[in-house]
Design an enzyme around this catalytic site. Sequence first.
Site, PDB file in Angstrom:
ATOM      1  N   ARG A  27      61.467   5.308 -21.212  1.00 27.04           N
ATOM      2  CA  ARG A  27      61.698   5.756 -22.665  1.00 27.04           C
ATOM      3  C   ARG A  27      60.635   6.702 -23.102  1.00 27.04           C
ATOM      4  O   ARG A  27      59.472   6.694 -23.151  1.00 27.04           O
ATOM      5  CB  ARG A  27      61.687   4.377 -23.465  1.00 27.04           C
ATOM      6  CG  ARG A  27      62.061   4.770 -24.604  1.00 27.04           C
ATOM      7  CD  ARG A  27      62.464   3.620 -25.628  1.00 27.04           C
ATOM      8  NE  ARG A  27      63.393   2.508 -25.131  1.00 27.04           N
ATOM      9  CZ  ARG A  27      63.438   1.134 -25.093  1.00 27.04           C
ATOM     10  NH1 ARG A  27      62.494   0.711 -25.730  1.00 27.04           N
ATOM     11  NH2 ARG A  27      64.402   0.938 -24.762  1.00 27.04           N
TER      12      ARG A  27
ATOM     13  N   HIS B 202      60.175   0.119 -12.267  1.00 24.33           N
ATOM     14  CA  HIS B 202      58.745   0.031 -13.332  1.00 24.33           C
ATOM     15  C   HIS B 202      57.636  -0.388 -12.229  1.00 24.33           C
ATOM     16  O   HIS B 202      56.526  -0.317 -12.768  1.00 24.33           O
ATOM     17  CB  HIS B 202      59.058  -1.114 -13.959  1.00 24.33           C
ATOM     18  CG  HIS B 202      58.105  -1.068 -15.162  1.00 24.33           C
ATOM     19  ND1 HIS B 202      57.257  -1.751 -15.385  1.00 24.33           N
ATOM     20  CD2 HIS B 202      58.055  -0.103 -16.370  1.00 24.33           C
ATOM     21  CE1 HIS B 202      56.359  -1.773 -16.665  1.00 24.33           C
ATOM     22  NE2 HIS B 202      57.000  -0.521 -17.068  1.00 24.33           N
TER      23      HIS B 202
ATOM     24  N   TYR C  60      44.089   3.083 -21.820  1.00 20.01           N
ATOM     25  CA  TYR C  60      44.930   1.761 -21.357  1.00 20.01           C
ATOM     26  C   TYR C  60      43.955   1.029 -20.372  1.00 20.01           C
ATOM     27  O   TYR C  60      43.199   1.540 -19.542  1.00 20.01           O
ATOM     28  CB  TYR C  60      46.091   1.731 -20.752  1.00 20.01           C
ATOM     29  CG  TYR C  60      47.215   2.297 -21.531  1.00 20.01           C
ATOM     30  CD1 TYR C  60      46.897   3.184 -22.804  1.00 20.01           C
ATOM     31  CD2 TYR C  60      48.622   2.446 -21.020  1.00 20.01           C
ATOM     32  CE1 TYR C  60      47.830   3.846 -23.382  1.00 20.01           C
ATOM     33  CE2 TYR C  60      49.408   3.009 -21.848  1.00 20.01           C
ATOM     34  CZ  TYR C  60      49.223   3.810 -23.122  1.00 20.01           C
ATOM     35  OH  TYR C  60      50.355   4.427 -23.516  1.00 20.01           O
TER      36      TYR C  60
ATOM     37  N   HIS D  54      46.695  -3.444 -21.229  1.00 22.64           N
ATOM     38  CA  HIS D  54      47.610  -3.272 -20.691  1.00 22.64           C
ATOM     39  C   HIS D  54      47.792  -3.767 -19.415  1.00 22.64           C
ATOM     40  O   HIS D  54      48.824  -4.059 -18.349  1.00 22.64           O
ATOM     41  CB  HIS D  54      47.895  -1.624 -20.237  1.00 22.64           C
ATOM     42  CG  HIS D  54      49.141  -1.195 -19.832  1.00 22.64           C
ATOM     43  ND1 HIS D  54      49.604  -0.859 -18.451  1.00 22.64           N
ATOM     44  CD2 HIS D  54      50.406  -1.230 -20.709  1.00 22.64           C
ATOM     45  CE1 HIS D  54      50.839  -0.411 -18.889  1.00 22.64           C
ATOM     46  NE2 HIS D  54      51.500  -0.647 -19.786  1.00 22.64           N
TER      47      HIS D  54
END
Length: 713
Positions: A435, A465, A498, A619
């Site tokens: 996205r 992913h 992250y 993360h």
Amino acid sequence: MRTEIVRNLTTGREKSVPAPVDIAPPGEKIDPDSSANYFNRELSQLQFNYRVLKQALDTTHPLINRLIFCCIFSSNMDEFFEIRVAGLRQKIKYGRDAPGADGIMPEQVLNEISRVAHEYIDEQYDILNHVLIPEMKEQGIHFVRRREWTPEQAEWVRNYFKEEILPVVSPIGLDPSHPFPRLVNKSLNFIVELDGKDAFGRETGMAIVPAPRSLPRLVRLPDEICNGGENLVFLSSMIHAHTDELFPGMQVKGCYQFRLTRNADLELEDDLEDLASALRGELLSRRFGDGVRLEVADNCPQELVQFLLTQFHLEHRDMYQVNGPVNLTRLMAVTDLVDASDLMYSSFSPTIPRQVQKQETLFDAIRKRPILLHHPFQSFSPVVDFLRQAAKDPQVLAIRQTLYRTGADSEIVEALADAARRGKEVTAVVELRARFSEAENLELASRLQEAGVIVVYGVVGYKTHAKMILVVRREEGVLRRYVHLGTGNYHAVNARLYTDYSYMTSDESVGDDVNKLFQQLTGMGKALKIKKLFHSPFTLHKRLLRLIKRETELGEKGRIIIKVNAMTELQLIKALYRASQAGVRVDLIVRGICSIRPGVPGLSENIQVRSIVGRFLEHTRVYYFENNGAPAVYCSSADCMERNLLSRVETAFPIEEPKLVERLREDLDIYLADNCQSWMLQPDGSYIQNLPAEGEERVASQTVLLERLTGQS
């Protein structure tokens, strides 16, 4: 989550608060299936955004970084409306408005979102106007408003308007031949009230002025026309001051900025013949999806506000009148416009483990023993070097990699292209549907194909992913596999912002597992048997449930620590409730959305949930099971969400080396000891920030890790 409205007896203002929690009588257990045991995911996500906003008030952060947190809140809210609110509206529109696990109907959720979001956004502008801007002024950084312009500054602005703005702006008068324009998602616009007739005798009374997206939203005034310091002026102020020059001969009665947020979620069919072509078409429509939120200046007359709401088919609850710029995200430009390094976090140098430094190549280091890197405290460069060395090494025969968010100009993409040009067999599984990275991924896929890389777009209907690299190398006549597995993306910039884990190993079983996963992604056939890794959508969910059940059977001897970004999957939550009821101590470190209700007697009194919000975006995903003294520890690309565990391609990989297991446990304990950057989720759904008691040592987990792994703070 359930909420109630209470009135502040001092201010008279109403505010939504979590409703009281039902608890079981002593000795009794609560049924985990009750909808009262689950928090609403959209409202939980709003709370995370609010915790980010609260960082703007935390004076342990440097001032400019506090402003950045204020901007990040705006960016997070944009995506929240573009995706989550848009999704709720779609459910209602198409009659799919069934209640969620929390028992709340989508229409109720939208009403509560409106109530809470209005409170948060009002507070955001209050922080900006009454805290951040005054403090920045004290430090010599001035946002110069129109009423404060000196004659010299006003003249400079006039010239800038004529030379830089006027040639590219396109005012649009509204009349039968010029209907309301189709405005781009999140673009800055102005609605203008006019009096008089134009050159053709038209008397419309109203016009729209879209601010050119190519122009900066903040402009620095020259030092020679200012009295010291750093002086910035908003593009919106410039346009406001000279709107009359866009409509010569007419009287401008009012000019008010507004911004429309649209549905930006892409909808693709599962039976596409050409995913890339379909995605290119959808990206064009994303800019013009249905409206979901209207932001408008707080001095805009109500009749104009209602006119805009009608144009965009929105309700009053969808309108946010703000006291300041409607596009605060663009304030991040401050970091490039002012010299204020003393007001920002100082840079640090991520370290490289001695194991890597001592060996001539990454292959030598990995072959000696597995490597675990904790970014951003430890450098991401060994991952890049792993690919660079593989590209140049004549003994390397093949490279396979998944790419989710990377960047078309990244060193990793260049290394893969270089390997292909050198004649190696290179395969890239590019997830086009990451996205807001779709356009970038289409570009990098084209670049890789041009270099001779075999590009595969994964499996339609299942986002890829998982974060995996497989390198096949011939050593002494035998093929050996080297593997990188990660919790985060192959994005060098994000690796500085992250927290993530990278794991590199030459373990034969892990290499065989990763090879089989790539076979499933690029070929066809039945799911292959995997030895060590868990992988969704096949085994990850049920293996996690099995590990939770094993701890549940241990009762009070059981121990579970899970660190993820989100926790919403119902079966997993129910399993954790049953573990708590059996006496298992459960610590959850959940950065954002969390649907589990902790600390409820008879249900979850042994569950604690905390969220860490600090300088870096947390993360890492870690699943730790004590297993009666023989810990089972997995790092993963997957969060505890239905989409990750049941409808994506994800991996969870075991950390088996005792020293690495011990190190991961130490990291988790640091997070659990945090009394500065952690927020505890309460049984009623609220979050309370942990603060050190008087005389107690401060423990800011990210600072501790930074000092421990880099020697810097």
